[in-house]
Design an enzyme around this catalytic site. Structure first.
Site, short mmCIF file in Angstrom:
data_model
loop_
_atom_site.label_atom_id
_atom_site.label_comp_id
_atom_site.label_asym_id
_atom_site.label_seq_id
_atom_site.Cartn_x
_atom_site.Cartn_y
_atom_site.Cartn_z
N THR A 219 0.81 -1.21 0.00
CA THR A 219 0.00 0.00 0.00
C THR A 219 0.85 1.27 0.00
OG1 THR A 219 -1.49 1.26 1.44
CG2 THR A 219 -0.09 -0.33 2.53
N ASP A 220 0.26 2.36 -0.47
CA ASP A 220 0.96 3.65 -0.39
C ASP A 220 0.97 4.20 1.04
OD1 ASP A 220 -1.72 4.38 -0.14
OD2 ASP A 220 -1.70 5.84 -1.78
N GLU A 221 0.17 3.58 1.93
CA GLU A 221 0.12 4.09 3.31
C GLU A 221 1.46 3.97 4.03
OE1 GLU A 221 -2.92 3.84 5.95
OE2 GLU A 221 -4.52 3.84 4.47
N TYR B 230 -1.83 -0.32 11.10
CA TYR B 230 -1.98 -1.01 9.81
C TYR B 230 -0.79 -0.70 8.90
CZ TYR B 230 -3.27 -1.53 4.90
OH TYR B 230 -3.24 -1.83 3.56
N LYS C 15 2.24 -3.12 7.45
CA LYS C 15 2.51 -3.34 6.02
C LYS C 15 3.96 -2.91 5.69
CE LYS C 15 0.07 -4.52 3.12
NZ LYS C 15 -0.32 -5.86 2.58
P1 NAD Z 1 -9.69 -7.22 2.51
O1 NAD Z 1 -9.69 -6.90 3.97
O2 NAD Z 1 -10.90 -6.96 1.71
O3 NAD Z 1 -9.33 -8.77 2.32
C1 NAD Z 1 -8.33 -9.42 3.04
C2 NAD Z 1 -8.51 -10.93 2.86
O4 NAD Z 1 -7.43 -11.58 3.58
C3 NAD Z 1 -9.81 -11.47 3.47
O5 NAD Z 1 -10.43 -12.36 2.57
C4 NAD Z 1 -9.36 -12.19 4.73
O6 NAD Z 1 -10.20 -13.29 5.10
C5 NAD Z 1 -7.97 -12.66 4.33
N1 NAD Z 1 -7.10 -12.90 5.50
C6 NAD Z 1 -6.90 -12.08 6.56
N2 NAD Z 1 -6.04 -12.66 7.43
C7 NAD Z 1 -5.67 -13.85 6.89
C8 NAD Z 1 -4.79 -14.89 7.30
N3 NAD Z 1 -4.12 -14.82 8.46
N4 NAD Z 1 -4.65 -15.97 6.50
C9 NAD Z 1 -5.34 -16.06 5.31
N5 NAD Z 1 -6.19 -15.12 4.90
C10 NAD Z 1 -6.35 -14.01 5.66
O7 NAD Z 1 -8.43 -6.48 1.92
P2 NAD Z 1 -8.23 -5.82 0.48
O8 NAD Z 1 -8.74 -4.44 0.52
O9 NAD Z 1 -8.69 -6.76 -0.54
O10 NAD Z 1 -6.63 -5.72 0.43
C11 NAD Z 1 -5.85 -6.80 -0.08
C12 NAD Z 1 -4.38 -6.41 -0.02
O11 NAD Z 1 -4.16 -5.22 -0.77
C13 NAD Z 1 -3.88 -6.10 1.40
O12 NAD Z 1 -2.59 -6.63 1.52
C14 NAD Z 1 -3.86 -4.58 1.45
O13 NAD Z 1 -2.87 -4.14 2.34
C15 NAD Z 1 -3.51 -4.24 0.02
N6 NAD Z 1 -4.01 -2.93 -0.47
C16 NAD Z 1 -5.32 -2.58 -0.34
C17 NAD Z 1 -5.77 -1.36 -0.86
C18 NAD Z 1 -7.22 -0.95 -0.77
O14 NAD Z 1 -7.55 0.17 -1.12
N7 NAD Z 1 -8.13 -1.80 -0.34
C19 NAD Z 1 -4.86 -0.51 -1.49
C20 NAD Z 1 -3.52 -0.89 -1.58
C21 NAD Z 1 -3.10 -2.11 -1.08
O1 DAU Z 2 -4.13 3.98 0.52
C1 DAU Z 2 -4.34 2.60 0.45
C2 DAU Z 2 -5.18 2.15 1.62
O2 DAU Z 2 -6.51 2.59 1.37
C3 DAU Z 2 -5.16 0.65 1.83
O3 DAU Z 2 -3.85 0.25 2.16
C4 DAU Z 2 -6.12 0.23 2.96
O4 DAU Z 2 -6.16 -1.16 3.09
C5 DAU Z 2 -7.50 0.76 2.62
O5 DAU Z 2 -8.39 0.49 3.67
C6 DAU Z 2 -7.45 2.26 2.36
O6 DAU Z 2 -7.14 2.97 3.57
P1 DAU Z 2 -7.90 4.33 3.96
O7 DAU Z 2 -7.81 4.52 5.42
O8 DAU Z 2 -7.45 5.44 3.08
O9 DAU Z 2 -9.39 3.91 3.50
P2 DAU Z 2 -10.82 4.21 4.16
O10 DAU Z 2 -11.83 3.80 3.13
O11 DAU Z 2 -10.95 3.65 5.52
O12 DAU Z 2 -10.82 5.79 4.27
C7 DAU Z 2 -10.64 6.63 3.14
C8 DAU Z 2 -10.67 8.06 3.62
O13 DAU Z 2 -12.00 8.36 4.08
C9 DAU Z 2 -9.77 8.33 4.81
O14 DAU Z 2 -9.24 9.63 4.70
C10 DAU Z 2 -10.71 8.25 6.01
C11 DAU Z 2 -12.02 8.74 5.46
N1 DAU Z 2 -13.26 8.15 6.04
C12 DAU Z 2 -13.35 6.80 6.12
C13 DAU Z 2 -14.49 6.20 6.62
C14 DAU Z 2 -14.59 4.69 6.73
C15 DAU Z 2 -14.29 8.97 6.43
O15 DAU Z 2 -14.21 10.20 6.34
N2 DAU Z 2 -15.43 8.39 6.95
C16 DAU Z 2 -15.57 7.03 7.07
O16 DAU Z 2 -16.62 6.56 7.57
#
Ligand code: NAD
Ligand code: DAU
Length: 351
Positions: free
Chosen positions: A131-133, A156, A160
């Site tokens: 992630t970019d986080e 988190y 990562k």
């Molecule tokens: P998600 O939370 O939707 O899915 C995570 C999955 O991992 C779930 O199916 C969960 O059951 C499984 N899991 C959790 N712990 C586990 C374990 N110990 N063993 C096996 N499976 C396990 O997450 P996502 O949003 O699909 O993100 C997937 C990946 O992409 C993550 O590594 C996250 O850091 C990265 N990522 C997410 C975003 C985003 O915007 N969602 C952006 C950049 C990177």
């Molecule tokens: O940048 C990549 C990341 O994006 C991934 O690594 C994470 O797994 C993914 O969850 C996401 O993280 P964020 O914290 O940016 O996502 P979230 O959807 O929780 O929040 C997006 C933005 O919106 C953040 O600035 C917080 C804000 N927010 C979020 C929620 C859930 C609100 O203002 N209200 C809300 O209820």
């Protein structure tokens, strides 16, 4: 890449990636999806894939920390590639309860790297999805590049960051062939409605309050999930081993703008009976502790070296996403009622 072990394939991005991969005519191999099915894992997302590809898609409910189970799978399916998505992914949860983040994101990644080391001659690639986080707060100018120093702000992103460092260390010390990607915020079908976009879509549809943290001025860089999947596949195929690629949509938006756009799009698709604008539902609430102000990715490396481009604009991607949530009422209901968690019971216990 013929036999791919995907971790976390029942989550949001993993589900989309498996669907994408199996739809590609050039991919003729198999996918073994290992997922622990935490609250974020929904195995039924792939029920149709299971029926369509009974000889090419295999689901195994397992924890990535369970190395013996993983060894068995790598041997049984002659795995040559690992694509690692599994993680605890929600920042707010990591602030309240960091434990699972340390176990899965750090220890789990370490166990998978040990697996890749143990099967070094068989496993040709370990792709780590990150992630970019990890870069932390970006000021009002500039972009994250592949050389931006790590500066994570919450449990988190710290977990990562630790996992990224472990992956690089295994590449350097043990010569494990790895690629790493750091991506910005994804949105699209199958995202668990704890994250901003699906939460706002479902609340807006139901006429419930739309909780925006702080001032709503925090900026995220949004990418449609299928564009993330195509970038991952390009990196896995042609990315330089040992290297990192940033993935982003060049689509910076303040949260308040994202939420207002969702309100307007839903108003036009499904107006409220009294004709009120859904923007009236926006409620500013207490800010997230440690809330990073701005993320923005420079994805030139991926664009220049691998020729990748996102296909969806924010407007087209968001419209597709809203329509998906409005048209998939049964998925939404099963997630909201927790019924999706009975999948395992239906598959195994009832036999
Ligand atoms: P998600 O939370 O939707 O899915 C995570 C999955 O991992 C779930 O199916 C969960 O059951 C499984 N899991 C959790 N712990 C586990 C374990 N110990 N063993 C096996 N499976 C396990 O997450 P996502 O949003 O699909 O993100 C997937 C990946 O992409 C993550 O590594 C996250 O850091 C990265 N990522 C997410 C975003 C985003 O915007 N969602 C952006 C950049 C990177
Ligand atoms: O940048 C990549 C990341 O994006 C991934 O690594 C994470 O797994 C993914 O969850 C996401 O993280 P964020 O914290 O940016 O996502 P979230 O959807 O929780 O929040 C997006 C933005 O919106 C953040 O600035 C917080 C804000 N927010 C979020 C929620 C859930 C609100 O203002 N209200 C809300 O209820």
């Amino acid at each position: 890449m013929k036999n791919i072990l995907v971790t976390g394939g029942c989550g949001f991005i993993g589900t989309n990636f498996i669907r994408y991969l199996l739809s590609l005519p050039e991919f003729k191999g198999i996918v073994v999806n290992v997922d622990k099915l935490t609250y974020a894992g929904c195995a039924e997302n792939l029920d149709d894939i299971q029926s369509k590809y009974p000889d090419r898609y295999f689901f195994v409910k397992a924890d990535i920390c369970d190395i013996d189970r993983l060894k068995e799978l790598v041997e049984r399916h002659a795995i040559d590639t690992i694509c690692h998505f599994a993680a605890e992914s929600h920042v707010d949860r990591s602030i309240v309860e960091p434990d699972a983040f340390i176990k899965t994101n750090i220890v789990g990644t370490y166990r998978l790297l040990e697996l890749a080391r143990r099967y070094r001659s068989q496993v040709q690639l370990f792709h780590h999805v990150s992630t970019d986080e990890v870069f932390g707060d970006l000021g009002s100018g500039g972009y994250f590049t592949e050389t931006t120093p790590y500066n994570p702000s919450n449990p988190y992103s710290a977990s990562k960051a630790a996992s990224d460092h472990l992956v690089r260390s295994y590449s350097r010390t043990y010569d494990i062939p790895v690629t790493i990607s750091n991506c910005s915020n994804n949105y699209g079908p199958y995202q668990f409605p704890e994250k901003l976009i699906p939460l706002m879509i479902l609340n807006a549809k139901a006429g419930k309050p739309l909780p925006v943290y702080g001032s709503g001025k925090n900026v995220r860089d949004w990418l449609y999930v299928e564009d993330h999947c195509s970038a991952l596949w390009e990196i896995m195929k042609r990315g330089k081993r040992g290297e990192t690629y940033n993935i982003g949509g060049r689509c910076e938006k303040p949260n308040i703008e994202v939420v207002s756009t969702i309100c307007d799009m839903i108003d036009s698709l499904s107006p409220l009976p009294d004709g009120r604008s859904r923007r009236e539902l926006i409620t500013f609430v207490k800010d997230r502790p440690g809330h990073d102000l701005r993320y923005a990715i420079d994805s030139s490396r991926l664009e220049n070296e691998l020729g990748w481009r996102p296909r969806q604009s924010f407007k087209t991607g968001l419209k597709k996403t809203i329509k998906w949530y409005l048209n998939n009422e049964s998925w939404v209901r099963r997630i909201q009622t927790g019924e999706y968690r009975n999948w395992i019971k239906r598959q195994y216990d009832d036999r």
